[in-house]
Write an enzyme that holds these catalytic residues in place. Structure first.
Site, short mmCIF file in Angstrom:
data_model
loop_
_atom_site.label_atom_id
_atom_site.label_comp_id
_atom_site.label_asym_id
_atom_site.label_seq_id
_atom_site.Cartn_x
_atom_site.Cartn_y
_atom_site.Cartn_z
N GLY A 292 -19.58 7.56 7.53
CA GLY A 292 -18.84 7.83 6.14
C GLY A 292 -19.53 7.66 4.89
N VAL A 293 -20.09 8.44 4.25
CA VAL A 293 -20.92 8.20 2.94
C VAL A 293 -20.03 8.63 1.86
CG1 VAL A 293 -23.21 7.59 3.23
CG2 VAL A 293 -22.50 9.78 3.90
N GLY A 294 -18.98 8.35 1.44
CA GLY A 294 -17.95 8.68 0.34
C GLY A 294 -18.19 7.62 -0.92
N ASN A 295 -17.30 7.47 -1.50
CA ASN A 295 -17.43 6.64 -2.64
C ASN A 295 -18.06 5.32 -2.73
OD1 ASN A 295 -16.30 8.45 -4.63
ND2 ASN A 295 -14.21 7.99 -3.79
N VAL A 296 -17.44 4.74 -1.82
CA VAL A 296 -18.10 3.03 -1.61
C VAL A 296 -19.51 3.14 -1.00
CG1 VAL A 296 -17.78 0.95 -0.60
CG2 VAL A 296 -15.74 1.99 -1.40
N ALA A 297 -19.54 3.73 0.11
CA ALA A 297 -20.59 3.74 0.91
C ALA A 297 -21.92 4.41 0.19
CB ALA A 297 -20.68 4.86 2.26
N TYR A 298 -21.79 5.28 -0.61
CA TYR A 298 -22.73 5.85 -1.46
C TYR A 298 -23.50 4.88 -2.35
CZ TYR A 298 -25.99 8.87 -4.04
OH TYR A 298 -26.94 9.48 -4.92
N LYS B 200 0.95 -1.27 -0.04
CA LYS B 200 0.06 -0.01 0.00
C LYS B 200 0.79 1.15 -0.10
CE LYS B 200 -4.57 0.72 0.88
NZ LYS B 200 -5.80 0.15 0.48
#
Ligand code: NAI
Ligand code: COI
Length: 364
Positions: A180-186, A80
């Site tokens: 967290g409602v970012g890229n994945v969570a949306y 990573k």
């Protein structure tokens, strides 16, 4: 931090510090284990408070990738990168191109992709300098943004965990607290909303919260209130170490299933939630959809093949719960065993001598 001592304790192979004054690049590439193949793992850009915090994050995330890739059945090791900086202010073309050249210098030992704070456009810039990058624009025959596929994997994994806790994998009428409602969570919220789940969301970014409230009728709560919600399922989808001494006593959910990497602050926290009877879907198994998707590029990307493989996360989570019950161990231990056993098996078969031309004395 005593770096060599830490690397020795957890068996890391390599830590690379990359600096480029012109672009302001300060990156740390951590390669944990390449027994199964080249180390594949995303690049995170984050405004770390200290260099030590950045090193620690790179190391922890890289080890997580070794386990994730092994448990997912991929022929890849774990690595990573973290780039120190504010992704909203500090990015420039030269930075990602300089970083691409550092990756190229590793000659295939490390392959990158997106993570928090980086985008397909950033990967495209890296691709100007190296082929050891995945998740670039689909126009190049690549898989594009991995987040929606990660979300699908989390969704099916959550269903398997719900089946374990509630006896049915239906999420209709279940309340899910999403951190967290970012890229994945949306996209995850999209799946959940479609199935009739009720959503509670929290994010440090108000625009992300507004998006989920408007699209899915989610209920907004404060970032410190998300743990104590009367929810059936807690879905951590922001950063790591959020299952810890202070959050565990607040939890009311019977299931923890989310995309965040390194959710357990320490292994003892995995033991604690196990004793409390919480069904925990191990982070690196449930969130492996993204890496399964980008890894498919190594075979010439095929979306259906990748999605079929990601759908298998349901069975893998079920299997982990079975092992956990059979052996009386927490699910995080069951997942670690699956990963470690595969690495041990493959390394045994790879220990056979294979002629690679280096031992032919006459050809010197
Ligand atoms: N993008 C992917 O395909 C994959 C992502 N992951 C992991 O999933 C997690 C989310 O990734 P992305 O959605 O790509 O990142 P993102 O950056 O798009 O979303 C993260 C969200 O969390 C919010 N956030 C940060 N700190 C918070 C806090 N203390 N409380 C509430 N919200 C907070 C951010 O404002 C942001 O909206 C990360 O841990 C990432 O490493 C894991 C596997 C694949
Ligand atoms: C985003 C993925 C493609 C790889 C990764 O870094 C991860 O799964 O955490």
């Amino acid at each position: 931090m005593e770096i060599f001592k830490y690397m020795e304790t957890y068996d890391y192979e390599q830590l690379v510090f990359c600096q480029d004054k012109t672009s302001g690049l300060k990156a740390i590439i951590a390669i944990h284990d390449t027994t199964l193949g080249p180390a594949l793992g995303g690049t995170r850009m984050w405004n770390y408070a200290t260099e030590e915090e950045a090193i620690e994050d790179a190391l922890r995330l890289a080890k997580g990738m070794t386990y994730k890739n092994a448990a997912a059945g991929l022929n890849l090791g774990g690595g990573k990168t973290v780039i120190i900086g504010d992704p909203l202010k500090d990015k420039n073309e030269e930075m990602f191109r300089a970083f691409g050249r550092f990756i190229q210098g590793l000659n295939g030992r490390y392959i990158t992709a997106e993570d928090v704070g980086t985008t397909v456009a950033d990967m495209d810039l890296i691709h100007e300098e190296t082929n050891y990058v995945t998740g670039i624009s689909e126009a190049f025959g690549s898989s594009g943004n991995p987040s929606p596929v990660t979300a699908y994997g989390v969704y099916v994994g959550m269903k398997a965990a719900a089946k374990e806790a509630f006896g049915s994998d239906s999420l209709e009428g279940k309340t899910v607290a999403v951190q967290g409602v970012g890229n994945v969570a949306y996209t995850l919220c999209e799946y959940l909303h479609k199935e009739g789940a009720k959503l509670i969301v929290a994010d440090i970014n108000q625009a992300s919260v507004d998006r989920a409230v408007n699209a899915f009728g989610a209920l907004q709560v404060g970032v410190n209130e998300i743990y104590s919600q009367e929810a059936d399922i807690f879905a951590p989808c922001a950063l790591g170490a959020i299952i810890n001494d202070s959050t565990i006593p607040q939890l009311k959910a019977k299931v923890i299933a989310g995309s965040a990497n390194n959710q357990l602050k320490d292994t003892m926290h995995g033991d604690l939630i196990h004793e409390m009877g919480i069904a925990y879907a191990p982070d690196y198994v449930i969130n492996s959809g993204g890496v399964i998707n980008v890894a498919d590029e190594l075979y010439g990307y095929n979306h259906n093949r990748a999605m079929n493989r990601v759908a298998g996360i349901y069975d893998k989570i079920e299997r982990i719960f079975e092992i956990s019950k059979r052996d009386g161990i927490p699910t995080y231990v069951a997942a670690d065993r699956l990963a470690e056993e595969r690495i041990a098996r493959v390394s045994k078969s790879r220990s056979q001598f294979l002629q690679n031309g280096k031992h032919i004395i006459t050809g010197r």
